[in-house]
Structure formats: structure tokens, C-alpha cells
Design a protein around this motif. Structure first.
Motif, PDB file in Angstrom:
ATOM      1  N   ALA A 125      -0.439   7.563   6.437  1.00 52.66           N
ATOM      2  CA  ALA A 125      -1.744   7.379   6.961  1.00 52.66           C
ATOM      3  C   ALA A 125      -2.038   7.558   8.398  1.00 52.66           C
ATOM      4  O   ALA A 125      -3.171   8.413   8.528  1.00 52.66           O
ATOM      5  N   ASP A 126      -1.083   7.283   9.383  1.00 47.45           N
ATOM      6  CA  ASP A 126      -1.308   7.541  10.639  1.00 47.45           C
ATOM      7  C   ASP A 126      -1.030   9.140  10.694  1.00 47.45           C
ATOM      8  O   ASP A 126      -1.709   9.896  11.601  1.00 47.45           O
ATOM      9  N   ARG A 127      -0.224   9.609   9.938  1.00 49.25           N
ATOM     10  CA  ARG A 127      -0.072  10.997  10.265  1.00 49.25           C
ATOM     11  C   ARG A 127      -1.055  11.913   9.499  1.00 49.25           C
ATOM     12  O   ARG A 127      -1.269  13.006  10.264  1.00 49.25           O
ATOM     13  N   PHE A 128      -1.873  11.508   8.297  1.00 50.38           N
ATOM     14  CA  PHE A 128      -2.702  12.253   7.703  1.00 50.38           C
ATOM     15  C   PHE A 128      -4.088  12.244   8.477  1.00 50.38           C
ATOM     16  O   PHE A 128      -5.206  12.824   8.432  1.00 50.38           O
ATOM     17  N   GLY A 129      -4.453  10.905   9.111  1.00 53.40           N
ATOM     18  CA  GLY A 129      -5.383  10.506   9.636  1.00 53.40           C
ATOM     19  C   GLY A 129      -6.706   9.857   8.734  1.00 53.40           C
ATOM     20  O   GLY A 129      -7.772   9.564   9.098  1.00 53.40           O
ATOM     21  N   PHE A 130      -5.887   9.536   7.426  1.00 57.79           N
ATOM     22  CA  PHE A 130      -6.671   8.825   6.386  1.00 57.79           C
ATOM     23  C   PHE A 130      -5.547   8.202   5.334  1.00 57.79           C
ATOM     24  O   PHE A 130      -4.529   8.621   5.404  1.00 57.79           O
ATOM     25  N   ALA A 131      -5.989   6.975   4.896  1.00 60.48           N
ATOM     26  CA  ALA A 131      -5.268   6.162   3.858  1.00 60.48           C
ATOM     27  C   ALA A 131      -5.925   6.271   2.485  1.00 60.48           C
ATOM     28  O   ALA A 131      -6.959   5.871   2.348  1.00 60.48           O
ATOM     29  N   ASN A 132      -5.108   7.022   1.406  1.00 62.39           N
ATOM     30  CA  ASN A 132      -5.773   7.192   0.176  1.00 62.39           C
ATOM     31  C   ASN A 132      -4.771   6.992  -0.925  1.00 62.39           C
ATOM     32  O   ASN A 132      -5.006   7.678  -1.909  1.00 62.39           O
ATOM     33  N   THR A 133      -3.598   6.462  -0.490  1.00 58.49           N
ATOM     34  CA  THR A 133      -2.749   6.042  -1.517  1.00 58.49           C
ATOM     35  C   THR A 133      -2.282   4.733  -1.910  1.00 58.49           C
ATOM     36  O   THR A 133      -2.619   3.719  -1.118  1.00 58.49           O
ATOM     37  N   ARG A 134      -2.107   4.300  -3.136  1.00 55.90           N
ATOM     38  CA  ARG A 134      -1.470   3.225  -3.538  1.00 55.90           C
ATOM     39  C   ARG A 134      -0.510   3.256  -4.555  1.00 55.90           C
ATOM     40  O   ARG A 134      -0.217   4.432  -5.259  1.00 55.90           O
ATOM     41  N   PHE A 135       0.555   2.404  -4.420  1.00 53.24           N
ATOM     42  CA  PHE A 135       1.839   2.358  -5.603  1.00 53.24           C
ATOM     43  C   PHE A 135       1.767   1.270  -6.314  1.00 53.24           C
ATOM     44  O   PHE A 135       1.850  -0.083  -5.800  1.00 53.24           O
ATOM     45  N   LEU A 136       1.911   1.388  -7.694  1.00 53.75           N
ATOM     46  CA  LEU A 136       2.177   0.159  -8.559  1.00 53.75           C
ATOM     47  C   LEU A 136       3.469   0.205  -9.301  1.00 53.75           C
ATOM     48  O   LEU A 136       3.913   1.236  -9.651  1.00 53.75           O
ATOM     49  N   HIS A 137       3.917  -1.064  -9.472  1.00 50.40           N
ATOM     50  CA  HIS A 137       4.975  -0.939 -10.288  1.00 50.40           C
ATOM     51  C   HIS A 137       4.583  -0.922 -11.715  1.00 50.40           C
ATOM     52  O   HIS A 137       3.986  -2.019 -12.235  1.00 50.40           O
ATOM     53  N   GLY A 138       5.256  -0.447 -12.480  1.00 54.20           N
ATOM     54  CA  GLY A 138       5.055  -0.450 -14.144  1.00 54.20           C
ATOM     55  C   GLY A 138       5.654   0.689 -14.790  1.00 54.20           C
ATOM     56  O   GLY A 138       6.461   1.550 -14.115  1.00 54.20           O
ATOM     57  N   ASP A 139       5.857   0.327 -16.004  1.00 52.27           N
ATOM     58  CA  ASP A 139       6.706   1.089 -17.181  1.00 52.27           C
ATOM     59  C   ASP A 139       5.417   2.319 -17.451  1.00 52.27           C
ATOM     60  O   ASP A 139       4.372   2.029 -18.031  1.00 52.27           O
ATOM     61  N   ILE A 140       5.683   3.595 -17.361  1.00 50.97           N
ATOM     62  CA  ILE A 140       4.620   4.468 -17.912  1.00 50.97           C
ATOM     63  C   ILE A 140       4.307   4.564 -19.412  1.00 50.97           C
ATOM     64  O   ILE A 140       3.639   5.163 -20.016  1.00 50.97           O
ATOM     65  N   GLU A 141       5.376   3.893 -20.135  1.00 51.78           N
ATOM     66  CA  GLU A 141       5.216   3.802 -21.677  1.00 51.78           C
ATOM     67  C   GLU A 141       4.227   2.617 -21.777  1.00 51.78           C
ATOM     68  O   GLU A 141       3.811   2.759 -22.995  1.00 51.78           O
TER      69      GLU A 141
END
Length: 348
Positions: A111-127
Motif C-alpha cells: 500500500a505504501d509502495r503503490f500509494g493506495f490500498a485495494n487488496t484483501r486476502f481471505l482464508h478459504g477453499d476454492i472448492e
């Protein structure tokens, strides 16, 4: 077994891409300049834990909401984060705690590198995407990089992707395919599974699964035969040919089973960043800017009824039918170039 082995193989067995025993989970093509520049902005630890088999960077995604299935350490997610920009978003889903921890730990850094924060990561099974509370029709683009082969219920992944996509959205993904159905006994081998071979779909079965989920006209974008650098692995899968391939599946109503000719044509305006001279829709549609390009009805819809529409001029309609386009067949879609069976291949 599939999920448990995936977590173990990518969380415990492998410490980096150099530990791979085939080039199935590697990207060998040189990325275009804009992608190389974006990759340079990704944290080195994230890049070191990358195991993808192809670039999953669809064109014209600025401002899009993107879902990354099997996001791993986050390289593709952080790459796409830059492409969608501050008006867009990227959601990554992964089931391997060690990989997910790397991605989440570096969110503030990016976020600091890009100048914005637009990501999130979720724990989960894609099935089991239905368990994550993601809203129907909430994503413009879904990507996946060499992960669907690792799961047992591939049909569930395609069904959920179709549900989560907005009308006109697309599933753009790289994976591993076989020229025949892989023997079920090979699934019990943790190395063959972890190296993306045992779970590879026979391409004909993939075509049927995609269509059953609602993706009526799967389009092959790129493909390459895989090299297997480990003699023991090569012996176990003798008789099979494997391919790394990128497909795009559009969520569009009215797509037909064949490529039907209605006398339609498009003219590319040359306005997609990074593809100003030539736009590649798929392996058979390389559309040069400024030239009138005849298309079938399905291709027309893929351009006119999606985020790509503003980059094209359109002529014709669906009132007159002229039959099927020549070459709309059912043979093996991949280039049948002999893979160097025992040659070692490098990864990025």
C-alpha cells in the motif's frame, strides 16, 4: 487428500520455485514491459514463493473488482492491484496458511509502495467459495494461476465463478491440462499432485465442465507443452502429454455452440494500454488496430457486451445468418510441439 496435500506441498515441502521438479508451476514467457515494471514493485519474499504456470493479467481491467482464486503468497494479487488502480480492488483466496501469511504480512508495504490500498486476502477453499459470503455478481474478473488442477471438485469452482461474476465478466485463468484422462491412481502420489500433473484435466472434460457451469464458449488464449525435468516423475506419467494453457471464459447470455457467421466485423481503436497496435482476444483472434476484422456472433458479444466494448467500433447485427465459420472444430486445441521430456526449465 487434495486439499491436505496442497497445503503440505506448498506450505511445507516447497520453500521456493527452485524446489519444483517440473515446469508445470512455472511461468516461462517473458512478460510485457508494463507487467515487468509492476512485478518490480512486488516484495521479493512474495515473488520468491510464486508457483504460477502462466501470466494472468487480462487487458483493460482498470477500475475492476478482481477475485484471485488460490492467490498463494500474493504475487498475482499485488500485480493486478496496480493494474486495477485505486478505483479497483483485488480479493485473494487461499487455503495454505503459510502462503496466506506471506501475502497478508506485506499488505501495508505494498500500500505504501503503490500509494493506495485495494487488496484483501481471505482464508478459504476454492472448492467451497459459497462458504465465504461473497455476493453474487460482485466481480468483474476472476483469475486463477495453476490452482484449479489441485482441487477435486473442479465443477464446483466453475459454478461458483459463474455465480460470482457480473454479467459480461470473465474467468481468466492459467492451468495444466492433459491430452487424455489421467489415471485415478496417480492422484494418490503427493509429488505428482503437488506438481500440478495428477489433477490435470483432460481438455475435453474441461470443455464440458466449463459449458455446464454456464461458460458456453471457452476461448484458449495461450498454451505450451510442459517439460518434466525429473526422470522419476517422467516415468510415472509416461504416455501422457501435459500442457500449460490460459483460457478466458465469459459470462454472457446467448453464446452459441458453434462460431456462427452473421457478416459482422469490428475495428479495434488501439486504446488499450500496452496493446495499442494489436489486441489478442484469444489464440485465433489477433486484432490489429484500425483494420476491419470479421468476427463470429460469439466473438462480437465478447467484445460488445463486456468491458472491452469502448475500445472497438462495431458493424453488422444478427439479422442475417451465413452459416458456421470454417475451422470451428473439436480437435486437440493445443500446439502439439514435442516437450523436452528431461530438460530442466527455469522459473521466474
Amino acid at each position: 487428500m487434495n486439499l491436505e496435500n496442497s497445503r503440505n506441498y506448498y506450505g511445507q515441502v516447497l520453500s521456493g520455485s527452485a524446489d519444483l521438479r517440473t515446469d508445470a508451476c512455472c511461468t516461462t514467457d517473458a512478460p510485457p514491459p508494463a507487467v515487468r515494471a509492476a512485478l518490480a514493485n512486488v516484495h521479493e519474499e512474495v515473488r520468491a514463493r510464486y508457483y504460477g504456470c502462466g501470466l494472468v493479467v487480462p487487458d483493460a481491467i482498470e477500475g475492476c473488482a478482481v477475485l484471485d482464486l488460490g492467490s498463494g503468497s500474493g504475487q498475482d494479487a499485488y500485480l493486478l492491484s496496480q493494474m486495477v488502480g485505486p478505483r479497483g480492488s483485488v480479493t485473494g483466496i487461499d487455503a495454505t496458511p503459510e502462503q496466506l501469511e506471506v501475502a497478508q504480512r506485506h499488505q501495508a508495504w505494498h500500500a505504501d509502495r503503490f500509494g493506495f490500498a485495494n487488496t484483501r486476502f481471505l482464508h478459504g477453499d476454492i472448492e467451497r467459495l459459497d462458504d465465504l459470503g461473497l455476493a453474487d455478481a460482485s466481480f468483474d474478473v476472476i483469475v486463477s494461476n495453476c490452482v484449479i488442477n489441485l482441487v477435486a471438485d473442479k465443477a464446483a469452482v466453475f459454478r461458483a465463478a459463474h455465480r460470482l461474476l457480473k454479467p459480461g465478466g470473465e474467468l481468466y485463468f492459467s492451468d495444466v491440462y492433459a491430452d487424455r484422462r489421467v489415471a485415478p491412481a496417480l492422484l494418490a502420489d503427493p509429488v505428482l499432485h503437488g506438481e500440478c500433473l495428477a489433477g490435470a484435466l483432460y481438455w475435453g472434460d474441461f470443455d464440458a465442465l466449463a459449458k455446464a457451469a454456464g461458460f458456453a464458449d471457452p476461448r484458449l488464449v495461450t498454451d505450451r507443452p510442459l517439460g518434466i525435468g525429473d526422470p522419476a516423475v517422467a516415468e510415472k506419467v509416461a504416455g501422457h502429454r501435459f500442457f500449460s494453457a490460459t483460457y478466458r471464459l465469459f459470462k454472457l447470455d446467448g453464446l452459441e455452440p458453434q462460431c456462427e457467421d452473421y457478416g459482422q466485423a469490428v475495428r479495434y481503436r488501439g486504446t488499450i494500454p500496452g496493446a495499442e497496435r494489436l489486441f489478442t482476444l484469444d489464440k485465433h483472434h489477433h486484432i490489429e488496430a484500425g483494420r476491419v476484422f470479421p468476427v463470429c456472433g460469439n466473438t462480437w458479444k465478447m467484445l460488445a457486451d463486456t468491458r472491452l466494448a469502448r475500445h472497438f467500433d462495431f458493424s453488422g447485427d444478427f439479422r442475417q445468418h451465413y452459416g458456421v465459420f470454417a475451422g470451428c472444430g473439436r480437435s486437440l486445441p493445443f500446439d502439439d510441439t514435442e516437450a523436452p521430456s528431461l530438460a530442466l526449465s527455469g522459473c521466474c
